[in-house]
Design a protein around this motif. Structure first.
Motif, PDB file in Angstrom:
ATOM      1  N   PRO A 237       3.168  10.133   3.238  1.00 29.53           N
ATOM      2  CA  PRO A 237       3.386  10.048   1.786  1.00 29.53           C
ATOM      3  C   PRO A 237       3.073  11.341   1.034  1.00 29.53           C
ATOM      4  O   PRO A 237       2.409  12.243   1.564  1.00 29.53           O
ATOM      5  CB  PRO A 237       2.432   8.934   1.350  1.00 29.53           C
ATOM      6  CG  PRO A 237       1.408   8.852   2.417  1.00 29.53           C
ATOM      7  CD  PRO A 237       2.087   9.252   3.688  1.00 29.53           C
ATOM      8  N   PRO A 292      -9.908  -0.388  -3.164  1.00 26.90           N
ATOM      9  CA  PRO A 292     -10.041  -1.471  -2.194  1.00 26.90           C
ATOM     10  C   PRO A 292      -8.999  -2.552  -2.467  1.00 26.90           C
ATOM     11  O   PRO A 292      -8.721  -2.878  -3.621  1.00 26.90           O
ATOM     12  CB  PRO A 292     -11.448  -1.999  -2.438  1.00 26.90           C
ATOM     13  CG  PRO A 292     -12.188  -0.832  -2.990  1.00 26.90           C
ATOM     14  CD  PRO A 292     -11.183  -0.062  -3.805  1.00 26.90           C
ATOM     15  N   GLY A 293      -8.424  -3.085  -1.397  1.00 28.15           N
ATOM     16  CA  GLY A 293      -7.382  -4.094  -1.543  1.00 28.15           C
ATOM     17  C   GLY A 293      -5.993  -3.496  -1.552  1.00 28.15           C
ATOM     18  O   GLY A 293      -5.018  -4.193  -1.327  1.00 28.15           O
ATOM     19  N   GLN A 294      -5.925  -2.190  -1.828  1.00 31.37           N
ATOM     20  CA  GLN A 294      -4.617  -1.532  -1.854  1.00 31.37           C
ATOM     21  C   GLN A 294      -4.203  -1.126  -0.445  1.00 31.37           C
ATOM     22  O   GLN A 294      -5.052  -0.854   0.401  1.00 31.37           O
ATOM     23  CB  GLN A 294      -4.701  -0.265  -2.703  1.00 31.37           C
ATOM     24  CG  GLN A 294      -4.888  -0.555  -4.169  1.00 31.37           C
ATOM     25  CD  GLN A 294      -3.655  -0.220  -4.955  1.00 31.37           C
ATOM     26  OE1 GLN A 294      -3.241   0.918  -5.024  1.00 31.37           O
ATOM     27  NE2 GLN A 294      -3.057  -1.240  -5.537  1.00 31.37           N
ATOM     28  N   GLU A 295      -2.914  -1.108  -0.250  1.00 31.63           N
ATOM     29  CA  GLU A 295      -2.400  -0.674   1.038  1.00 31.63           C
ATOM     30  C   GLU A 295      -1.371   0.420   0.820  1.00 31.63           C
ATOM     31  O   GLU A 295      -0.592   0.389  -0.123  1.00 31.63           O
ATOM     32  CB  GLU A 295      -1.746  -1.849   1.780  1.00 31.63           C
ATOM     33  CG  GLU A 295      -1.218  -1.435   3.139  1.00 31.63           C
ATOM     34  CD  GLU A 295      -0.626  -2.591   3.932  1.00 31.63           C
ATOM     35  OE1 GLU A 295      -0.923  -3.749   3.609  1.00 31.63           O
ATOM     36  OE2 GLU A 295       0.144  -2.310   4.863  1.00 31.63           O
ATOM     37  N   ARG A 296      -1.413   1.398   1.712  1.00 30.89           N
ATOM     38  CA  ARG A 296      -0.468   2.504   1.644  1.00 30.89           C
ATOM     39  C   ARG A 296       0.061   2.737   3.057  1.00 30.89           C
ATOM     40  O   ARG A 296      -0.674   2.596   4.029  1.00 30.89           O
ATOM     41  CB  ARG A 296      -1.215   3.756   1.173  1.00 30.89           C
ATOM     42  CG  ARG A 296      -0.342   4.860   0.648  1.00 30.89           C
ATOM     43  CD  ARG A 296      -1.143   6.134   0.460  1.00 30.89           C
ATOM     44  NE  ARG A 296      -2.038   6.180  -0.682  1.00 30.89           N
ATOM     45  CZ  ARG A 296      -1.647   6.323  -1.949  1.00 30.89           C
ATOM     46  NH1 ARG A 296      -0.389   6.377  -2.249  1.00 30.89           N
ATOM     47  NH2 ARG A 296      -2.540   6.392  -2.922  1.00 30.89           N
ATOM     48  N   LEU A 297       1.322   3.067   3.146  1.00 30.43           N
ATOM     49  CA  LEU A 297       1.857   3.473   4.439  1.00 30.43           C
ATOM     50  C   LEU A 297       1.377   4.906   4.681  1.00 30.43           C
ATOM     51  O   LEU A 297       1.646   5.800   3.889  1.00 30.43           O
ATOM     52  CB  LEU A 297       3.384   3.396   4.432  1.00 30.43           C
ATOM     53  CG  LEU A 297       4.047   3.609   5.783  1.00 30.43           C
ATOM     54  CD1 LEU A 297       3.661   2.513   6.762  1.00 30.43           C
ATOM     55  CD2 LEU A 297       5.566   3.665   5.640  1.00 30.43           C
ATOM     56  N   ARG A 316      -0.625   2.227   8.998  1.00 33.79           N
ATOM     57  CA  ARG A 316      -0.995   1.745   7.674  1.00 33.79           C
ATOM     58  C   ARG A 316      -2.411   2.159   7.312  1.00 33.79           C
ATOM     59  O   ARG A 316      -3.242   2.404   8.175  1.00 33.79           O
ATOM     60  CB  ARG A 316      -0.888   0.221   7.622  1.00 33.79           C
ATOM     61  CG  ARG A 316       0.501  -0.283   7.987  1.00 33.79           C
ATOM     62  CD  ARG A 316       0.453  -1.639   8.650  1.00 33.79           C
ATOM     63  NE  ARG A 316      -0.078  -2.644   7.740  1.00 33.79           N
ATOM     64  CZ  ARG A 316      -0.799  -3.688   8.118  1.00 33.79           C
ATOM     65  NH1 ARG A 316      -1.089  -3.854   9.384  1.00 33.79           N
ATOM     66  NH2 ARG A 316      -1.246  -4.553   7.232  1.00 33.79           N
TER      67      ARG A 316
ATOM     68  N   TYR B  81       7.400  -0.476   1.840  1.00 32.37           N
ATOM     69  CA  TYR B  81       6.509   0.564   1.309  1.00 32.37           C
ATOM     70  C   TYR B  81       7.334   1.572   0.505  1.00 32.37           C
ATOM     71  O   TYR B  81       8.528   1.746   0.750  1.00 32.37           O
ATOM     72  CB  TYR B  81       5.804   1.322   2.439  1.00 32.37           C
ATOM     73  CG  TYR B  81       4.893   0.482   3.275  1.00 32.37           C
ATOM     74  CD1 TYR B  81       3.550   0.340   2.946  1.00 32.37           C
ATOM     75  CD2 TYR B  81       5.372  -0.170   4.402  1.00 32.37           C
ATOM     76  CE1 TYR B  81       2.709  -0.436   3.724  1.00 32.37           C
ATOM     77  CE2 TYR B  81       4.535  -0.949   5.190  1.00 32.37           C
ATOM     78  CZ  TYR B  81       3.198  -1.078   4.843  1.00 32.37           C
ATOM     79  OH  TYR B  81       2.365  -1.840   5.608  1.00 32.37           O
ATOM     80  N   GLU B  84       8.019   7.409  -1.347  1.00 30.92           N
ATOM     81  CA  GLU B  84       7.394   8.619  -1.907  1.00 30.92           C
ATOM     82  C   GLU B  84       5.875   8.571  -1.716  1.00 30.92           C
ATOM     83  O   GLU B  84       5.313   9.408  -1.037  1.00 30.92           O
ATOM     84  CB  GLU B  84       7.712   8.735  -3.405  1.00 30.92           C
ATOM     85  CG  GLU B  84       9.195   8.928  -3.714  1.00 30.92           C
ATOM     86  CD  GLU B  84       9.715  10.280  -3.235  1.00 30.92           C
ATOM     87  OE1 GLU B  84       8.950  11.255  -3.269  1.00 30.92           O
ATOM     88  OE2 GLU B  84      10.883  10.333  -2.822  1.00 30.92           O
ATOM     89  N   CYS B  85       5.236   7.580  -2.319  1.00 37.13           N
ATOM     90  CA  CYS B  85       3.764   7.565  -2.313  1.00 37.13           C
ATOM     91  C   CYS B  85       3.193   6.648  -1.228  1.00 37.13           C
ATOM     92  O   CYS B  85       1.983   6.657  -1.012  1.00 37.13           O
ATOM     93  CB  CYS B  85       3.222   7.172  -3.680  1.00 37.13           C
ATOM     94  SG  CYS B  85       3.507   5.447  -4.104  1.00 37.13           S
ATOM     95  N   GLY B  86       4.044   5.872  -0.565  1.00 38.25           N
ATOM     96  CA  GLY B  86       3.572   5.039   0.530  1.00 38.25           C
ATOM     97  C   GLY B  86       2.900   3.748   0.106  1.00 38.25           C
ATOM     98  O   GLY B  86       2.512   2.959   0.950  1.00 38.25           O
ATOM     99  N   VAL B  87       2.733   3.524  -1.180  1.00 45.72           N
ATOM    100  CA  VAL B  87       2.036   2.319  -1.631  1.00 45.72           C
ATOM    101  C   VAL B  87       2.847   1.087  -1.247  1.00 45.72           C
ATOM    102  O   VAL B  87       4.071   1.066  -1.372  1.00 45.72           O
ATOM    103  CB  VAL B  87       1.792   2.372  -3.162  1.00 45.72           C
ATOM    104  CG1 VAL B  87       1.407   1.006  -3.701  1.00 45.72           C
ATOM    105  CG2 VAL B  87       0.698   3.389  -3.471  1.00 45.72           C
ATOM    106  N   LYS B  88       2.152   0.107  -0.747  1.00 41.41           N
ATOM    107  CA  LYS B  88       2.822  -1.114  -0.302  1.00 41.41           C
ATOM    108  C   LYS B  88       3.376  -1.848  -1.505  1.00 41.41           C
ATOM    109  O   LYS B  88       2.671  -2.070  -2.479  1.00 41.41           O
ATOM    110  CB  LYS B  88       1.823  -2.002   0.431  1.00 41.41           C
ATOM    111  CG  LYS B  88       2.454  -3.241   1.051  1.00 41.41           C
ATOM    112  CD  LYS B  88       1.378  -4.045   1.766  1.00 41.41           C
ATOM    113  CE  LYS B  88       1.895  -5.369   2.279  1.00 41.41           C
ATOM    114  NZ  LYS B  88       2.865  -5.232   3.357  1.00 41.41           N
ATOM    115  N   ILE B 112      -7.760  -8.982  -4.887  1.00 43.69           N
ATOM    116  CA  ILE B 112      -8.069  -7.757  -4.133  1.00 43.69           C
ATOM    117  C   ILE B 112      -8.635  -8.061  -2.745  1.00 43.69           C
ATOM    118  O   ILE B 112      -8.214  -7.483  -1.748  1.00 43.69           O
ATOM    119  CB  ILE B 112      -9.061  -6.883  -4.936  1.00 43.69           C
ATOM    120  CG1 ILE B 112      -8.332  -6.308  -6.153  1.00 43.69           C
ATOM    121  CG2 ILE B 112      -9.638  -5.766  -4.067  1.00 43.69           C
ATOM    122  CD1 ILE B 112      -9.238  -5.643  -7.154  1.00 43.69           C
TER     123      ILE B 112
END
Lengths: 428, 363
Positions: A237, A292-297, A316, B81, B84-88, B112
């Motif tokens: 990302p 916390p709780g957020q997910e990013r690839l 992930r 996802y 660009e930023c990868g956010v799910k 959360i």
């Protein structure tokens, strides 16, 4: 078309405020077929060192002739091929005139006869050999899948220092090259540099008698690589930093410096040709932190052949305040982190030993003994015990051996990158 | 995966999945023989709320305008996802809102701390405010697949309540009698769905289960029915609010036996519910209540993911009023519900959060 699969092993949970996602991506290929099928031609060059020292002892040049012969016998019909004799220049052995020919019963018989006439004499101009191979491969029509075997018994002699680096720059991406050193008078770093640049293996063949089997095996492997060129395409990302992309099985090869930028967020890493096999890659990405709780690839890892994505794995990053989740280290990541440390400890330990710093060498090779023991890497343990006396493997206490055979030290050096595979347990 | 035959896309959220899967791993939507996601906005037909829940196990409604863009940066989506930023991208099951009429809306959110959203809601409303229906079910976290049970149950109950005929005769007593019966039918339909979910899963030893609360808002009266600890509140603009439901929980028992509310709320047994829907339910009969709506205000139907942070009617109303101050006094129920969810997430979002609100105006 070959089937690729990608499997990701990771602990996706990151502690609050942390940024580094680690994963082992295990990539397997099935149905690769053989080299030269499916529209892509295959090309093979065997480069045999025929410098003056190959006669000392004469067993070396005899073994080289036999090894080159069995290699030629393993080359599949229809494959473009050539045999080069390397000394002060690279000289055509077969075909007689500069160029490559297709393998058939007739050309095979002629090549074997020509190999029987190999004589030694002259210097060791490895840069010139690499340059000659690059030029020959360039003459094959289309975009062939090219592979060479390079055999030497010594370090570069009678060639300017800049020739090899220049030759490698031009050869990179054109062909893969497996390098073998016979005896103990060659330079590990020199051959490793060639193998690394040209996505090949490097190994020592201390005993001339072992060369034949090794060449046959290398050529069989090359012929089983039905996938000419696969690349790892890694997306990460915005605002992230790919810390490293490292092959960790069957051996440690750092691909990080080999990245080609495809777009601001996408890089490609060459992995060369594939047979039916599996390789593991350790990928580490530093990503922008999230709540916390957020997910990013953290990364999308794709296997790309001919611009087609054949497999895909997702790395992930999931931030959590649950310490139980975030403190667990994935067993595959832990294992291969250890294997990479093991390879580095051996390499640096031997370098320290060569520089006369016995204290550092003892510490590093002790660490290596501990890591090899812990991970059950028996091959490396066996190679290590020829260089050090292991006093206490659990503690990593060793003593440097006196009177180590140079070949044993070189074997440890060249094979230190070989890793053991992690025993796969079902994912929780 | 251009060529890979192994992957198919979820019709609801677009995530790839194994064709053998019966449900999408990303959003929990059923996949087998799945249909395209509804092109229409999630708003249920004001003219005929009964149509809204025609398929209680169908894919989640996809909020309009959010279909294929990252909520964090606006980037395109791939594999669920942002490219660009990868956010799910939140799956539709993790976060969605419904606004069947401008006066009635709700938001259901994963929160959360929990990896899945086991809360569910189903809403329906007529444009003329003659009837509004809000159903909230909170899946029991210890039972797997409670998210599916909760969604199916809430939709089934909503369908019964929205489709029920109008009250015959006049007077409050007739209305209360009428809705008492319909709410019992609705709870029965919801329970049947929760039990059915267990059968689909091969009757696991720990079957999926959920709480149930339904409110039917009619001119001058609100009727509620519930099992468990999801709540309905009456929050008038002037004067004191009121919790319309009494939790079926050990917490309630503790307070009844003399413990103070404050002490009970910090007791670990407080949240243990004593009534729920599902195959292992001991008592799936809803408790029923009604209240006169004689002034302007809001009927709120919420899960414990919200009321954990604002248990008393005054605290809940205060949280809403702070949101209203923030966005202006003309805030719609949809905006206020979204703010209540944000409020709970800001407090830690330790559970799934559902907030549904109906605006009640004086005649």
């Amino acid at each position: 078309m070959a089937d690729f699969t990608a499997e990701v092993f990771q602990n996706e949970y990151l502690a609050q405020g942390t940024t580094d996602a680690h994963a082992v991506v295990s990539i397997s290929c099935a149905g690769a077929g053989t080299a030269g099928q499916g529209g892509t031609a295959a090309a093979e060059i065997v480069i045999v060192d025929t410098s003056g020292s190959m006669d000392m002892p004469v067993a070396k040049i005899n073994a080289a002739r036999r090894a080159a012969s069995v290699a030629v016998e393993e080359i599949l019909d229809g494959t473009w091929f050539a045999v080069l004799s390397g000394h002060s220049i690279a000289q055509m052995v077969y075909p007689p005139n500069p160029g490559m020919v297709r393998m058939s019963a007739g050309t095979r018989a002629d090549a074997l006869a020509a190999i029987g006439q190999l004589r030694s004499g002259g210097a060791t101009a490895i840069g010139a050999w690499v340059a000659a191979a690059t030029e020959l491969f360039g003459q094959v029509p289309g975009s062939p899948q090219c592979h060479a075997i390079l055999l030497t018994d010594g370090r570069i002699e009678g060639e300017a220092a800049s020739v090899l680096p220049n030759a490698l720059r031009k050869a990179r991406g054109k062909f893969q090259c497996d390098c073998r050193g016979i005896g103990a008078d060659w330079d590990v770093e020199e051959l490793r540099g060639i193998a690394d640049a040209l996505l090949g293996s490097v190994d020592i063949v201390a005993e001339p008698a072992d060369l034949e089997a090794d060449f046959a095996e290398m050529m069989r492997t090359a012929m089983s690589r039905g996938v000419a060129d696969a690349r790892l395409r890694v997306w990460a990302p915005q605002g992230s930093d790919v810390l490293f992309v490292r092959q960790v099985a069957p051996s440690v090869e750092d691909l990080t410096p080999k990245a080609t930028s495809i777009s601001p967020l996408i890089r490609e890493y060459p992995t060369g040709a594939w047979s039916d096999e599996s390789r593991d890659y350790h990928i580490a990405v530093r990503v922008p932190v999230a709540d916390p709780g957020q997910e990013r690839l953290a990364a999308r890892v794709e296997v790309v052949v001919n611009d087609q994505v054949l497999a895909k794995g997702l790395v992930r990053a999931l931030w959590s305040t649950d310490v139980e989740k975030t403190t667990r280290i994935d067993p595959a990541v832990a294992h291969y982190t250890g294997q990479a440390q093991l390879a580095a400890a051996i390499r640096d330990g031997l370098a320290a030993k060569a520089a006369g710093d016995e204290r550092t060498a003892t510490v590093l090779l002790g660490q290596a003994a501990k890591l090899a023991h812990e991970s059950g890497n028996e091959n490396t343990t066996r190679l290590l015990t020829k260089v050090v006396d292991v006093v206490d493997a659990d503690a990593g206490t060793v003593r440097l051996k006196r009177d180590v055979a140079k070949a044993d030290e070189m074997a440890l050096d060249t094979r230190s990158t070989k890793t053991t595979r992690i025993r796969r347990e079902p994912q929780p | 995966m251009t060529e890979a035959p192994a992957a198919a896309a979820c019709p609801a959220c677009g995530a790839t999945h194994d064709p053998a899967d019966a449900f999408c791993e990303a959003c929990g939507s059923p996949i087998g023989g799945a249909v395209d996601p509804p092109a229409d906005p999630p708003t249920r037909s004001p003219a005929d709320p009964a149509d809204a829940t025609a398929d209680p196990t169908g894919p989640m409604p996809r909020p309009t305008g959010e279909a294929a863009a990252c909520r964090a940066c606006g980037g395109a989506l791939e594999d669920g996802y942002c490219t660009e930023c990868g956010v799910k991208a939140p799956s539709p099951r993790d976060h969605w809102s419904e606004e069947p009429a401008p006066w009635l809306a709700g938001v259901c959110d994963r929160g959360i701390a929990h990896p899945r959203n086991e809360d569910a809601m189903a809403l329906a409303a007529t444009a003329d405010a003659s009837r509004g229906v809000m159903v909230v079910c909170d899946g029991v976290t210890t039972a797997p697949d409670s998210d599916r049970a909760a969604l199916a149950a809430s939709r089934a109950a909503c369908q019964v309540l929205a489709a029920a005929p109008a009250v015959e005769g006049s007077g409050e007593a007739a209305a209360i009698r009428h809705w008492d019966g319909v709410l019992r039918q609705a709870a029965q339909a919801a329970n049947a769905e929760a039990v059915g979910a267990a059968h689909i899963l091969g009757d696991p030893p720990e079957p999926p289960s959920c709480t149930f609360v339904a409110a039917v808002v009619t001119p001058g009266l609100v009727h509620v029915g519930w099992c468990g600890d999801s709540r309905a509140y009456w929050l008038p603009d002037e004067g004191e609010g009121e919790q319309l439901t009494v939790d079926h929980s050990l917490g309630t028992e503790m307070v009844r036996s003399g413990m103070s509310q404050a002490d009970a709320e910090v007791d670990p047994r407080f949240h243990t519910i004593t009534r729920w829907l599902g195959a292992d339910s001991v008592d799936a009969t809803p408790e029923i209540a009604a209240r006169r709506l004689d002034t302007s205000g809001y009927v709120a139907v919420v899960s414990d993911g919200l009321w954990n942070y604002a248990s008393s009617p005054a605290a809940l109303r205060a949280a809403m009023d702070r949101a209203a101050e923030h966005v202006g006094s003309t805030a719609s129920p949809a905006t206020l519900a979204a703010h209540l969810v944000e409020f709970a997430n800001a407090q830690g979002g330790h559970d799934n959060i559902t907030a549904a609100l109906a605006r009640v105006s004086p005649h």
